[in-house]
Design an enzyme around this catalytic site. Structure first.
Site, PDB file in Angstrom:
ATOM      1  N   ARG A   1      14.288  -2.738   4.992  1.00 32.08           N
ATOM      2  CA  ARG A   1      13.567  -2.573   3.740  1.00 32.08           C
ATOM      3  C   ARG A   1      14.563  -2.656   2.586  1.00 32.08           C
ATOM      4  O   ARG A   1      15.677  -2.145   2.691  1.00 32.08           O
ATOM      5  CB  ARG A   1      12.865  -1.212   3.704  1.00 32.08           C
TER       6      ARG A   1
ATOM      7  N   PRO B   1       0.813  -1.221   0.000  1.00 32.12           N
ATOM      8  CA  PRO B   1       0.000   0.000   0.000  1.00 32.12           C
ATOM      9  C   PRO B   1       0.850   1.277   0.000  1.00 32.12           C
ATOM     10  O   PRO B   1       1.698   1.469   0.865  1.00 32.12           O
ATOM     11  CB  PRO B   1      -0.805  -0.119   1.296  1.00 32.12           C
ATOM     12  N   GLU B   2       0.655   2.096  -1.010  1.00 31.87           N
ATOM     13  CA  GLU B   2       1.259   3.428  -1.060  1.00 31.87           C
ATOM     14  C   GLU B   2       0.147   4.393  -1.435  1.00 31.87           C
ATOM     15  O   GLU B   2      -1.022   4.022  -1.456  1.00 31.87           O
ATOM     16  CB  GLU B   2       2.430   3.447  -2.040  1.00 31.87           C
TER      17      GLU B   2
ATOM     18  N   LYS C   1      -1.027   8.090   3.339  1.00 29.77           N
ATOM     19  CA  LYS C   1      -1.241   6.649   3.422  1.00 29.77           C
ATOM     20  C   LYS C   1      -2.217   6.282   4.543  1.00 29.77           C
ATOM     21  O   LYS C   1      -2.279   5.133   4.974  1.00 29.77           O
ATOM     22  CB  LYS C   1       0.103   5.942   3.597  1.00 29.77           C
TER      23      LYS C   1
END
Length: 291
Positions: free
Chosen positions: A251, A2-3, A51
Site C-alpha cells: 500500500r 471505500p473507507e 468498514k
C-alpha cells in the site's frame, strides 16, 4: 477507495432502497451460499459497522459484506441498465419489486444469523461514525502498543473502526507526524482521535472526499507525490509499505518531509533529491490488522 465515510453512504443508499421491502430476487454468487434463497422475506435495515455492511433480513438473518479495496454495491431502478462492471464480477443480487441492489467484486460476502453478528464485527473498536463511538476507549486502544507506527495503529480496526489508507495518511499530516512515528511518542495523542473523528464526520455526507476544504485540492498528501505540499511547497513523498492485513499487497503511504518532522524509521534513498523514489520502513513490524 471505500473507507468509513463511503461505507456509511453505501449503507444509507441500500437502506433507503431496500428497507421494509419484500425480496423478489436473492442471488449470492459465492459457492458456500449459492443455494440460499430469501425471496419472500422483508429487508429490515442496512447498518454500517466500521468498514463492514450488515443487511438484516426477516427471520433473523444478516447478509454481511466488506468492500475492501474494489468492492461496491450499486442500486438500480426497475428497468435501469446495470453498469457496475461485467457480469462475471457480480457477487450478489438483492432485488425487490422496486429497486435492486447489485454487489460487485465483493471479497467478503456471507449469510449468517443476526444473533451471531459479533463473530464478524465483534473485534472492532469504537466506530468513528457509529452510535458506539467512545473517544476515551479509542485512545486507550491506540496507545496500548506505544512502539507501533502511528499509521499502523490508526489502520488497526481493533483500535477504532473506519480509517483506511487515505484517511490514515491525511490524519498523520494534520498531526504533523510522520506515518512511522511510534504512536507513544506522539505529542498530545488525544488529537489523533479528535482529528480522525473530525475528518470522517466532515465527509460522512460528501459525494467527493476532501480533507483540506479546498475545492480544487481535495487531499493534503495522499496521491500527491511528487507534487508540492499544500502547506510548505516541499515535494510530497511516497513509500510503499506491506499491507499488514495482507502480506502480499503493498500500500502507498504519503507524507511531507518538511511539515511532518517527527522522527522517522525510513531508510534514506540513494538519490534523496528524487521525491518519487520509494523508501522502505525498516522496523516496527506489526501483527496482521483485522479489517
Amino acid at each position: 477507495m471505500p473507507e468509513g465515510d463511503s461505507v456509511h453512504q453505501a449503507a444509507r443508499r441500500l437502506h433507503t432502497a431496500l428497507a421494509d421491502r419484500t425480496l423478489t430476487r436473492f442471488d449470492l454468487r459465492v459457492p458456500r451460499f449459492a443455494t440460499a434463497d430469501l425471496t419472500g422475506r422483508t429487508v429490515l435495515d442496512v447498518t454500517p459497522r466500521g468498514k463492514h455492511l450488515l443487511m438484516r433480513v426477516e427471520g433473523g438473518l444478516t447478509l454481511h459484506s466488506h468492500l475492501r479495496m474494489d468492492g461496491a454495491w450499486k442500486v438500480y431502478a426497475p428497468g435501469e441498465r446495470w453498469h457496475g462492471g461485467p457480469s462475471h464480477e457480480i457477487r450478489a443480487i438483492v432485488g425487490t419489486a422496486g429497486p435492486t441492489a447489485v454487489g460487485y467484486r465483493l471479497p467478503v460476502l456471507e449469510l449468517l444469523r443476526t444473533a451471531e453478528e459479533s463473530t464478524v464485527v465483534g473485534h472492532l473498536g469504537p466506530d468513528l461514525l457509529g452510535p458506539d463511538w467512545e473517544p476515551g476507549r479509542a485512545l486507550t486502544n491506540l496507545l496500548a502498543d506505544p512502539g507501533r507506527p502511528l499509521i499502523e495503529a490508526l489502520l488497526d480496526q481493533r483500535n477504532l473502526a473506519g480509517i483506511g489508507n487515505v484517511f490514515a495518511a491525511e490524519i498523520c499530516f494534520v498531526l504533523r507526524a510522520t506515518p512511522w512515528l511510534p504512536v507513544g511518542e506522539l505529542p498530545r495523542p488525544e488529537r489523533a482521535v479528535t482529528v480522525a473523528k473530525k475528518l470522517l464526520e466532515a465527509n460522512r455526507d460528501r459525494p467527493v472526499r476532501t480533507t483540506t476544504g479546498r475545492p480544487n485540492q481535495r487531499l493534503y498528501v495522499y496521491g500527491r507525490a511528487p507534487r508540492p505540499c499544500l502547506r510548505c511547497g516541499t515535494s510530497v513523498r511516497r513509500a510503499n509499505r506491506t499491507d499488514s492485513g495482507n502480506g502480499s499487497r503493498e500500500r502507498p503511504t504519503y507524507w511531507c518531509p518538511t511539515c511532518q518532522m517527527s522522527p522517522t524509521t525510513l531508510t534514506t534513498p540513494s538519490n534523496p533529491t528524487d521525491p518519487t523514489r520509494p523508501t522502505t520502513p525498516t522496523k516496527h513490524q506489526t501483527p496482521p490488522t483485522p479489517s
